[in-house]
Design a protein around this motif. Structure first.
Motif, PDB file in Angstrom:
ATOM      1  N   ASP A  66       2.810  -8.259  20.314  1.00 17.83           N
ATOM      2  CA  ASP A  66       2.848  -8.606  18.890  1.00 17.83           C
ATOM      3  C   ASP A  66       1.448  -8.590  18.292  1.00 17.83           C
ATOM      4  O   ASP A  66       1.269  -8.195  17.142  1.00 17.83           O
ATOM      5  N   ALA A  67       0.461  -9.010  19.074  1.00 18.09           N
ATOM      6  CA  ALA A  67      -0.919  -9.037  18.581  1.00 18.09           C
ATOM      7  C   ALA A  67      -1.386  -7.633  18.191  1.00 18.09           C
ATOM      8  O   ALA A  67      -2.070  -7.463  17.172  1.00 18.09           O
ATOM      9  N   LEU A  68      -1.019  -6.636  18.973  1.00 16.61           N
ATOM     10  CA  LEU A  68      -1.407  -5.265  18.631  1.00 16.61           C
ATOM     11  C   LEU A  68      -0.686  -4.816  17.370  1.00 16.61           C
ATOM     12  O   LEU A  68      -1.298  -4.226  16.478  1.00 16.61           O
ATOM     13  N   ARG A  69       0.606  -5.079  17.267  1.00 15.93           N
ATOM     14  CA  ARG A  69       1.354  -4.699  16.074  1.00 15.93           C
ATOM     15  C   ARG A  69       0.731  -5.314  14.821  1.00 15.93           C
ATOM     16  O   ARG A  69       0.560  -4.628  13.800  1.00 15.93           O
ATOM     17  N   GLU A  70       0.386  -6.576  14.905  1.00 15.14           N
ATOM     18  CA  GLU A  70      -0.226  -7.263  13.759  1.00 15.14           C
ATOM     19  C   GLU A  70      -1.595  -6.676  13.423  1.00 15.14           C
ATOM     20  O   GLU A  70      -1.936  -6.491  12.249  1.00 15.14           O
ATOM     21  N   ALA A  71      -2.384  -6.372  14.450  1.00 14.52           N
ATOM     22  CA  ALA A  71      -3.718  -5.794  14.235  1.00 14.52           C
ATOM     23  C   ALA A  71      -3.613  -4.417  13.588  1.00 14.52           C
ATOM     24  O   ALA A  71      -4.397  -4.091  12.686  1.00 14.52           O
ATOM     25  N   MET A  72      -2.647  -3.617  14.030  1.00 15.51           N
ATOM     26  CA  MET A  72      -2.482  -2.278  13.460  1.00 15.51           C
ATOM     27  C   MET A  72      -2.051  -2.364  11.995  1.00 15.51           C
ATOM     28  O   MET A  72      -2.543  -1.609  11.156  1.00 15.51           O
ATOM     29  N   GLN A  73      -1.175  -3.286  11.699  1.00 14.87           N
ATOM     30  CA  GLN A  73      -0.731  -3.461  10.324  1.00 14.87           C
ATOM     31  C   GLN A  73      -1.907  -3.893   9.438  1.00 14.87           C
ATOM     32  O   GLN A  73      -2.111  -3.344   8.356  1.00 14.87           O
ATOM     33  N   ALA A  74      -2.692  -4.852   9.904  1.00 11.78           N
ATOM     34  CA  ALA A  74      -3.842  -5.335   9.141  1.00 11.78           C
ATOM     35  C   ALA A  74      -4.904  -4.247   8.967  1.00 11.78           C
ATOM     36  O   ALA A  74      -5.634  -4.240   7.982  1.00 11.78           O
ATOM     37  N   ALA A  75      -4.986  -3.327   9.938  1.00  9.97           N
ATOM     38  CA  ALA A  75      -5.992  -2.254   9.891  1.00  9.97           C
ATOM     39  C   ALA A  75      -5.588  -1.104   8.980  1.00  9.97           C
ATOM     40  O   ALA A  75      -6.373  -0.194   8.753  1.00  9.97           O
ATOM     41  N   GLY A  76      -4.345  -1.122   8.482  1.00  8.18           N
ATOM     42  CA  GLY A  76      -3.914  -0.075   7.563  1.00  8.18           C
ATOM     43  C   GLY A  76      -3.251   1.114   8.219  1.00  8.18           C
ATOM     44  O   GLY A  76      -3.253   2.207   7.651  1.00  8.18           O
ATOM     45  N   VAL A  77      -2.661   0.907   9.397  1.00  6.99           N
ATOM     46  CA  VAL A  77      -1.914   1.997  10.036  1.00  6.99           C
ATOM     47  C   VAL A  77      -0.660   2.237   9.208  1.00  6.99           C
ATOM     48  O   VAL A  77       0.056   1.301   8.852  1.00  6.99           O
ATOM     49  N   THR A  78      -0.411   3.494   8.886  1.00  4.28           N
ATOM     50  CA  THR A  78       0.753   3.854   8.086  1.00  4.28           C
ATOM     51  C   THR A  78       1.798   4.503   8.976  1.00  4.28           C
ATOM     52  O   THR A  78       1.529   5.499   9.617  1.00  4.28           O
ATOM     53  N   GLY A  79       2.947   3.908   9.050  1.00  2.00           N
ATOM     54  CA  GLY A  79       4.039   4.456   9.841  1.00  2.00           C
ATOM     55  C   GLY A  79       3.892   4.125  11.308  1.00  2.00           C
ATOM     56  O   GLY A  79       2.865   3.607  11.755  1.00  2.00           O
ATOM     57  N   PRO A  80       4.926   4.434  12.063  1.00  2.00           N
ATOM     58  CA  PRO A  80       4.898   4.140  13.499  1.00  2.00           C
ATOM     59  C   PRO A  80       3.953   5.082  14.252  1.00  2.00           C
ATOM     60  O   PRO A  80       3.883   6.276  13.944  1.00  2.00           O
ATOM     61  N   PRO A  81       3.222   4.562  15.233  1.00  2.00           N
ATOM     62  CA  PRO A  81       2.332   5.419  16.020  1.00  2.00           C
ATOM     63  C   PRO A  81       3.115   6.212  17.053  1.00  2.00           C
ATOM     64  O   PRO A  81       4.215   5.840  17.447  1.00  2.00           O
ATOM     65  N   SER A  82       2.534   7.304  17.482  1.00  2.00           N
ATOM     66  CA  SER A  82       3.037   8.047  18.641  1.00  2.00           C
ATOM     67  C   SER A  82       2.241   7.541  19.839  1.00  2.00           C
ATOM     68  O   SER A  82       1.005   7.619  19.847  1.00  2.00           O
TER      69      SER A  82
END
Length: 94
Positions: A66-82
């Motif tokens: 969950d920590a990674l998911r939250e960090a990616m969202q806060a960092a501005g990742v758009t859409g699901p990663p591959s």
């Protein structure tokens, strides 16, 4: 060695890179041995990371956190990663 190959798009590379660098201690504590960040030559906001891990088990646990998911969202990742989990097969001589 185990690796995670991640590709995703971000809103702004500089914002993402600042967040990525700030998350380094979390990756290290989870077993990351470092890696490389690459940007697409056609789209500077399309990022590829190749991160080395101490074990495939730790790499999978990190990627599912969950920590990674939250960090990616806060960092501005758009859409699901591959995300791909890789084992080292060979090192080329050149």
């Amino acid at each position: 060695m185990a690796y995670i190959l991640v590709q995703h798009s971000v809103e702004d590379f500089e914002k993402w890179k600042t967040a990525f660098d700030g998350h380094g201690s979390f990756r290290e504590a989870a077993g990351s041995k470092g890696g490389i960040v690459l940007r697409s030559a056609e789209d500077s906001n399309h990022i590829t990371t190749l991160l080395e891990w101490d074990s495939l088990e730790n790499a999978r646990a990190f990627a599912g956190s969950d920590a990674l998911r939250e960090a990616m969202q806060a960092a501005g990742v758009t859409g699901p990663p591959s995300v791909s989990f890789l084992d080292e097969a060979a090192k080329p001589s050149v």
